[in-house]
Design an enzyme around this catalytic site. Sequence first.
Site: not given
Ligand SMILES: *Cc1c(COP(=O)(O)O)cnc(C)c1O
Length: 380
Positions: A41, A142, A173, A226, A271, A317, A319
Site C-alpha cells: 500500500k 478501525r 489486525h 500480511r 526564513y 524551505c 525545496d
Molecule cells: C498496513 C497493514 C499491514 C502491514 O503492517 P506492517 O506493520 O507494515 O507489517 C497488515 N495488515 C493491515 C490490516 C494493515 O493495514
Amino acid sequence: MTTVGNLRPTKAIIDRQAIYDNVQQEIKRLDKGTELWAVVKANAYGHGLIQVAKTAKAAGATGFCVAILDEAMSLREAHLVEPILVLGIIAPQTAPIAAANNIAVPVGSLEWLQRTEPILERQAHQLPPLRIQFALDTGMGRIGFRTTDEIKAAADFVAAHPEYFSLEGVWTHFATADEADTTYFNQQVAAFKELLAALPEQPRYVHVSNSATSLWHQACNGNVIRFGVAMYGLNPSGGALEPPYPLEPALSLVSQLVFVKQVHAGDHIGYGATYEADDDQWIGTVPIGYADGWLRRLQGFYVLVDGQKCPIVGRICMDQLMVRLPKEYVPGTDVVLVGKSGSQTLSLQDVADYSHTIHYEIACDLQERVPRHYVGPSFD
Ligand SMILES: *Cc1c(COP(=O)(O)O)cnc(C)c1O
C-alpha cells in the site's frame, strides 16, 4: 500528475536485493502451508508499488495487500495475477470493479453487504462473485465485525447470495503486536478465536499477522501473513524489540550540494533568520525540502557529507535546506539524507526518532518529485 525531479540530484535509491532478502528470510521461518502476502500500500511505503511487488513475488510472495482499490488496479494493470486483498472498506459503487478484476475486499458490516448486493445484481450476468474477506475488529477499533451476532447475520446473508459474494477469508489486525507488553495482544487473540467460532465454516484464508505479529508472535500466523514494513528492512517496533533475523533497509535518500559559501559571525540563514553563525562557517545548500517530504520539523537534524554529520541550519524551505559543513566542499559533493556515508549510517529510524514519529511516516512522505532509482536484481 506530479512532476518527477529527474533533472535534480535528489533521489531515493531502492535496493531490490534487500527487499528480496527480507522476504526470503521471513518465508524461511513460516510453517508449511502459510503464505506471505506482500503489503504494498501507499506506493509500497514510498518504495515504488510495481518494483516492490515484482521483487516480493520473485522472492516467494504469493499475494498482495493494498489499502485502496486503485492500488489493486495498478497491480492488475502491471499483469500481476496473484490474489490481492484491499485492506480498507471500498465504496459499494466500486464493487463491480473489484469483482471484475478478481480483487478481494474486506467486509465489516451486514449493512455494506446489503448496500452492495443490488449493485452487483445489476451487472451479475457479466461478473464473477465478488471475493470478500470478513474483517473482525478484535480491539484495533478501525473496521470490522465486533460481535458474533453480526458475523452470523453477515454469513447468512452471504450464504443466501452465492452468485454475488464469495467468502474467501477472515482476518483481524493487532494494535500492539510491536510492543513488549503482550496483555492487550493476548486479549485480541482471545477475541479473534471467539468471533471466528461464530462462522459456520472457516474460509480459505485465515490471517492475523502484520510484520510485528509474524516476527514476534509467529504461533498466531494462520495460513497467510500480511508482511509490510519488515519487507522494507524496517523494524516495526522501532528499536523496542529485536527481530529474529537482521532486516536489511532498502531505501537510501541522497542528493548533492548545489551551492557552497562561507559566512561570517553574525550572518543569518533561512526564513525567520533563526540561525546565526557565531564564527566563520562553510554553508552548503541541498535541493530537498518539505515539498519533497523532508519536513520542517527536521530543522536541527543532520545530513552526512563525506562521512561526517552536518547539521541542518535554519528552517527547512519548501525545496531547499542549508547545512553547516566542516570545511569547504565543491558543489556536486554527495549528500546522504538516509543511508551510509563513510563509516556513518543515518537510518530512517534516526530521522523518525528526531521528528517524534515512526519510520513508516517518513518513508511514505517522500513525494513523487523524488525519483526512485532501483539497484540490485531486476524482476521485470
Ligand atoms: C498496513 C497493514 C499491514 C502491514 O503492517 P506492517 O506493520 O507494515 O507489517 C497488515 N495488515 C493491515 C490490516 C494493515 O493495514
